[in-house]
Design a protein around this motif. Sequence first.
Motif, PDB file in Angstrom:
ATOM      1  N   GLY A 231       0.811  -1.207   0.000  1.00  0.00           N
ATOM      2  CA  GLY A 231       0.000   0.000   0.000  1.00  0.00           C
ATOM      3  C   GLY A 231       0.848   1.262   0.000  1.00  0.00           C
ATOM      4  N   TYR A 232       1.949   1.235   0.729  1.00  0.00           N
ATOM      5  CA  TYR A 232       2.866   2.375   0.786  1.00  0.00           C
ATOM      6  C   TYR A 232       3.515   2.595  -0.573  1.00  0.00           C
ATOM      7  CZ  TYR A 232       6.931   5.138   2.427  1.00  0.00           C
ATOM      8  OH  TYR A 232       7.892   6.097   2.616  1.00  0.00           O
ATOM      9  N   LEU A 233       3.972   1.519  -1.180  1.00  0.00           N
ATOM     10  CA  LEU A 233       4.610   1.623  -2.500  1.00  0.00           C
ATOM     11  C   LEU A 233       3.604   2.056  -3.559  1.00  0.00           C
ATOM     12  CD1 LEU A 233       6.889  -1.560  -2.451  1.00  0.00           C
ATOM     13  CD2 LEU A 233       7.453   0.780  -1.761  1.00  0.00           C
ATOM     14  N   ASN A 234       2.374   1.531  -3.484  1.00  0.00           N
ATOM     15  CA  ASN A 234       1.343   1.930  -4.441  1.00  0.00           C
ATOM     16  C   ASN A 234       1.019   3.414  -4.304  1.00  0.00           C
ATOM     17  OD1 ASN A 234       1.151  -0.660  -5.427  1.00  0.00           O
ATOM     18  ND2 ASN A 234      -0.657  -1.194  -4.223  1.00  0.00           N
ATOM     19  N   PHE A 235       0.998   3.884  -3.046  1.00  0.00           N
ATOM     20  CA  PHE A 235       0.722   5.304  -2.838  1.00  0.00           C
ATOM     21  C   PHE A 235       1.804   6.168  -3.483  1.00  0.00           C
ATOM     22  CE2 PHE A 235       2.218   8.984  -0.514  1.00  0.00           C
ATOM     23  CZ  PHE A 235       1.181   9.864  -0.807  1.00  0.00           C
ATOM     24  N   ILE A 236       3.072   5.856  -3.221  1.00  0.00           N
ATOM     25  CA  ILE A 236       4.156   6.671  -3.780  1.00  0.00           C
ATOM     26  C   ILE A 236       4.070   6.684  -5.305  1.00  0.00           C
ATOM     27  CG2 ILE A 236       6.656   6.887  -4.048  1.00  0.00           C
ATOM     28  CD1 ILE A 236       6.990   5.842  -1.227  1.00  0.00           C
ATOM     29  N   GLU A 237       3.807   5.523  -5.897  1.00  0.00           N
ATOM     30  CA  GLU A 237       3.714   5.452  -7.360  1.00  0.00           C
ATOM     31  C   GLU A 237       2.599   6.361  -7.885  1.00  0.00           C
ATOM     32  OE1 GLU A 237       3.882   2.100 -10.867  1.00  0.00           O
ATOM     33  OE2 GLU A 237       3.257   1.488  -8.861  1.00  0.00           O
ATOM     34  N   ASP A 238       1.432   6.305  -7.237  1.00  0.00           N
ATOM     35  CA  ASP A 238       0.319   7.141  -7.684  1.00  0.00           C
ATOM     36  C   ASP A 238       0.550   8.620  -7.378  1.00  0.00           C
ATOM     37  OD1 ASP A 238      -0.980   5.010  -8.733  1.00  0.00           O
ATOM     38  OD2 ASP A 238      -2.853   5.303  -7.644  1.00  0.00           O
ATOM     39  N   HIS A 239       1.225   8.912  -6.278  1.00  0.00           N
ATOM     40  CA  HIS A 239       1.530  10.300  -5.934  1.00  0.00           C
ATOM     41  C   HIS A 239       2.436  10.927  -6.987  1.00  0.00           C
ATOM     42  CE1 HIS A 239       2.293  13.810  -3.431  1.00  0.00           C
ATOM     43  NE2 HIS A 239       3.588  13.646  -3.631  1.00  0.00           N
ATOM     44  N   LEU A 240       3.455  10.202  -7.401  1.00  0.00           N
ATOM     45  CA  LEU A 240       4.357  10.701  -8.439  1.00  0.00           C
ATOM     46  C   LEU A 240       3.589  10.948  -9.740  1.00  0.00           C
ATOM     47  CD1 LEU A 240       7.432   8.340  -7.866  1.00  0.00           C
ATOM     48  CD2 LEU A 240       7.232  10.726  -7.153  1.00  0.00           C
ATOM     49  N   ARG A 241       2.684  10.039 -10.062  1.00  0.00           N
ATOM     50  CA  ARG A 241       1.880  10.168 -11.278  1.00  0.00           C
ATOM     51  C   ARG A 241       0.989  11.399 -11.219  1.00  0.00           C
ATOM     52  NH1 ARG A 241      -2.723   5.749 -12.541  1.00  0.00           N
ATOM     53  NH2 ARG A 241      -3.547   6.740 -10.655  1.00  0.00           N
ATOM     54  N   THR A 242       0.269  11.561 -10.096  1.00  0.00           N
ATOM     55  CA  THR A 242      -0.643  12.692  -9.972  1.00  0.00           C
ATOM     56  C   THR A 242       0.107  14.013  -9.996  1.00  0.00           C
ATOM     57  OG1 THR A 242      -2.092  11.288  -8.620  1.00  0.00           O
ATOM     58  CG2 THR A 242      -2.525  13.655  -8.591  1.00  0.00           C
ATOM     59  N   ARG A 243       1.244  14.068  -9.308  1.00  0.00           N
ATOM     60  CA  ARG A 243       2.035  15.304  -9.290  1.00  0.00           C
ATOM     61  C   ARG A 243       2.529  15.664 -10.693  1.00  0.00           C
ATOM     62  NH1 ARG A 243       4.819  16.457  -4.375  1.00  0.00           N
ATOM     63  NH2 ARG A 243       6.080  17.921  -5.621  1.00  0.00           N
ATOM     64  N   SER A 244       2.857  14.649 -11.494  1.00  0.00           N
ATOM     65  CA  SER A 244       3.333  14.938 -12.853  1.00  0.00           C
ATOM     66  C   SER A 244       2.225  15.547 -13.701  1.00  0.00           C
ATOM     67  CB  SER A 244       3.870  13.661 -13.512  1.00  0.00           C
ATOM     68  OG  SER A 244       2.827  12.773 -13.869  1.00  0.00           O
ATOM     69  N   ILE A 245       0.998  15.053 -13.505  1.00  0.00           N
ATOM     70  CA  ILE A 245      -0.139  15.594 -14.251  1.00  0.00           C
ATOM     71  C   ILE A 245      -0.429  17.022 -13.810  1.00  0.00           C
ATOM     72  CG2 ILE A 245      -2.590  15.308 -14.754  1.00  0.00           C
ATOM     73  CD1 ILE A 245      -0.603  13.189 -15.938  1.00  0.00           C
ATOM     74  N   GLU A 246      -0.428  17.249 -12.500  1.00  0.00           N
ATOM     75  CA  GLU A 246      -0.703  18.584 -11.977  1.00  0.00           C
ATOM     76  C   GLU A 246       0.336  19.581 -12.465  1.00  0.00           C
ATOM     77  OE1 GLU A 246      -2.907  17.226  -7.805  1.00  0.00           O
ATOM     78  OE2 GLU A 246      -0.770  17.728  -7.813  1.00  0.00           O
ATOM     79  N   ASN A 247       1.583  19.171 -12.487  1.00  0.00           N
ATOM     80  CA  ASN A 247       2.641  20.052 -12.971  1.00  0.00           C
ATOM     81  C   ASN A 247       2.413  20.414 -14.434  1.00  0.00           C
ATOM     82  OD1 ASN A 247       5.527  21.195 -12.936  1.00  0.00           O
ATOM     83  ND2 ASN A 247       5.658  19.660 -14.544  1.00  0.00           N
ATOM     84  N   ARG A 270       8.745  12.535 -13.375  1.00  0.00           N
ATOM     85  CA  ARG A 270       8.526  11.623 -12.246  1.00  0.00           C
ATOM     86  C   ARG A 270       9.835  11.062 -11.700  1.00  0.00           C
ATOM     87  NH1 ARG A 270       4.034   7.319 -13.681  1.00  0.00           N
ATOM     88  NH2 ARG A 270       4.470   7.790 -15.866  1.00  0.00           N
ATOM     89  N   ILE A 271      10.787  10.762 -12.578  1.00  0.00           N
ATOM     90  CA  ILE A 271      12.088  10.267 -12.093  1.00  0.00           C
ATOM     91  C   ILE A 271      12.805  11.350 -11.301  1.00  0.00           C
ATOM     92  CG2 ILE A 271      14.418   9.644 -12.846  1.00  0.00           C
ATOM     93  CD1 ILE A 271      13.211   7.858 -14.949  1.00  0.00           C
ATOM     94  N   ASN A 272      12.784  12.575 -11.801  1.00  0.00           N
ATOM     95  CA  ASN A 272      13.427  13.670 -11.077  1.00  0.00           C
ATOM     96  C   ASN A 272      12.731  13.942  -9.746  1.00  0.00           C
ATOM     97  OD1 ASN A 272      15.513  14.274 -12.891  1.00  0.00           O
ATOM     98  ND2 ASN A 272      14.176  15.527 -14.166  1.00  0.00           N
ATOM     99  N   LEU A 273      11.392  13.811  -9.737  1.00  0.00           N
ATOM    100  CA  LEU A 273      10.642  14.015  -8.499  1.00  0.00           C
ATOM    101  C   LEU A 273      10.994  12.932  -7.484  1.00  0.00           C
ATOM    102  CD1 LEU A 273       8.509  15.787  -7.134  1.00  0.00           C
ATOM    103  CD2 LEU A 273       6.744  14.279  -8.087  1.00  0.00           C
ATOM    104  N   ALA A 274      11.047  11.681  -7.944  1.00  0.00           N
ATOM    105  CA  ALA A 274      11.436  10.580  -7.046  1.00  0.00           C
ATOM    106  C   ALA A 274      12.848  10.792  -6.519  1.00  0.00           C
ATOM    107  CB  ALA A 274      11.336   9.249  -7.782  1.00  0.00           C
ATOM    108  N   ASP A 275      13.724  11.248  -7.382  1.00  0.00           N
ATOM    109  CA  ASP A 275      15.115  11.480  -6.991  1.00  0.00           C
ATOM    110  C   ASP A 275      15.220  12.569  -5.930  1.00  0.00           C
ATOM    111  OD1 ASP A 275      17.924  10.978  -7.284  1.00  0.00           O
ATOM    112  OD2 ASP A 275      18.088  12.863  -8.390  1.00  0.00           O
ATOM    113  N   SER A 276      14.337  13.567  -5.992  1.00  0.00           N
ATOM    114  CA  SER A 276      14.396  14.683  -5.039  1.00  0.00           C
ATOM    115  C   SER A 276      13.656  14.380  -3.734  1.00  0.00           C
ATOM    116  CB  SER A 276      13.819  15.955  -5.672  1.00  0.00           C
ATOM    117  OG  SER A 276      12.442  15.802  -5.957  1.00  0.00           O
ATOM    118  N   LEU A 277      12.560  13.600  -3.813  1.00  0.00           N
ATOM    119  CA  LEU A 277      11.745  13.335  -2.625  1.00  0.00           C
ATOM    120  C   LEU A 277      12.261  12.187  -1.773  1.00  0.00           C
ATOM    121  CD1 LEU A 277       8.097  13.620  -4.042  1.00  0.00           C
ATOM    122  CD2 LEU A 277       9.306  15.297  -2.645  1.00  0.00           C
ATOM    123  N   ILE A 278      12.866  11.197  -2.415  1.00  0.00           N
ATOM    124  CA  ILE A 278      13.234   9.960  -1.721  1.00  0.00           C
ATOM    125  C   ILE A 278      14.734   9.926  -1.481  1.00  0.00           C
ATOM    126  CG2 ILE A 278      13.055   7.448  -1.743  1.00  0.00           C
ATOM    127  CD1 ILE A 278      10.834   7.741  -3.851  1.00  0.00           C
TER     128      ILE A 278
END
Length: 474
Positions: A231-247, A270-278
């Motif tokens: 559930g945690y991993l699914n959330f992060i994956e969807d969060h990155l996706r949603t943030r990319s759309i919003e951007n 999304r890769i850059n976002l993951a790299d900066s957030l995690i």
Amino acid sequence: MYMKYYLLFFLIGVIFSFGCNSSKKDQKGIFIGGQIMNPNNPYFVLSKGTKTIDTLFLDQNNQFGKKLENLEPGIYSFTHPPENQIMYLEPGDSILVWLNTMQFDESLNFSGPGSSKSSFLLEMFLSNEQNNDMMLSYYKINPTKFAGITDSIKKSRRNKLNTLNEKEQFSEAFRELAYNTINYDFYHLRERYTFLVKKYYNELAQQIPDDFNSYRKDLNFNNSQLKEYYGYLNFIEDHLRTRSIENCLDNFDTNSNCFELHSVPNIRYRINLADSLIEKEEIKSIFINRLAIQGITFSDNAEKIDGILNILKEIKFNGEKLPELQEMAKIQKRLLPGNNIGELPLINFKDEMVRLKDISNKPIVTYHWSLDVPEHYKWQHDIIRSLKEKYPELEFVGINIDKGSKQAWKNIVKAYNMDQTREYKLSTIDIDINLLKNYLNKLIFLDSRGNIINGKAQLNTPNFERQILEFLNN
């Protein structure tokens, strides 16, 4: 049912002996035992992350049991291939696992001292499966009403946990983890709703309250305790996706390409976002690897494939999966439109060698499956059956990608009434099977000579049948 009680009495004796003959120091160990009905193979594998802790073999009664030492408290995964699930273990636990492979998750039962923690996580998993179905209709409702539904789900789960804790007196470590799983499952529902309404229902998207995603300020992308929790991993994956759309929607006048999730710009963001957030490398690598695979396998030209590899260079990604990603790039370049795979050797149900181009004079659509992913091939073949009736002018060809396992492949084909005349198995496999599994959701459209026309179609996309019609018209 008799066998289930037999197992219980048998293992109660084992646990009793284990408890009576062990010193307090020994009680730091963990006993795991159980029984598997209709086993697919003779073993039960316990893992943590990518590390195998132990392999427990079934006896003549399909039972297993072993005391394990020096395990840290936390979420572990167990596998009885091709299925898997999670459990929570702490020193002093004595967990009994009972399951029937015919209904793996639904039949799974934990008992014994300490089992209530695993039972709670299992109940949350099954509830999440129901919520996935709920999303198909609930994302079309008003965001305020949807917020109320998700608030109610979270409150109900917290009440359930509090009631259990009064009875079981859970450790502080498990209580914290359990509350976090409830929170991130809740966040996941909100993220999925946000994405879906922005994609399909712009009118509803405009009604999303300002505090709908207020939880984002409290997110922790580096929770090592939760990295085993789906559930945690699914959330992060969807969060990155949603943030990319919003951007994208915030920065461009048109949103025509904002929902192209496999485009190089979207993957880059999304890769850059993951790299900066995690910050935790073991978590960061999971998502950079997933995103790079998505970008590579859905690229329709060599420039896009190279573009994904260049993104990895830009962030200096040097994870252990990098060689696999580079190999994936080579595979994908061989599957681009214009290439010919008509000579691909396959084995038919009569153990005869055939070439893909010789199967039919019709245009061909290949779909791919593995014995290791039963839910996928069941769902996939249900759809293929209806497509065969709807488009008789096409030849739908199933290709099993597993190495060996010829008899197991035939058994599944028979058990699920698949079309034996159009089910084949790869003859020789010189590619890592785990890399091929990344293609299970893709179909390849070929002309009768084996030339690739479309290599990026997916069964589970809204425009799939439009791609079929374009294929037929061309």
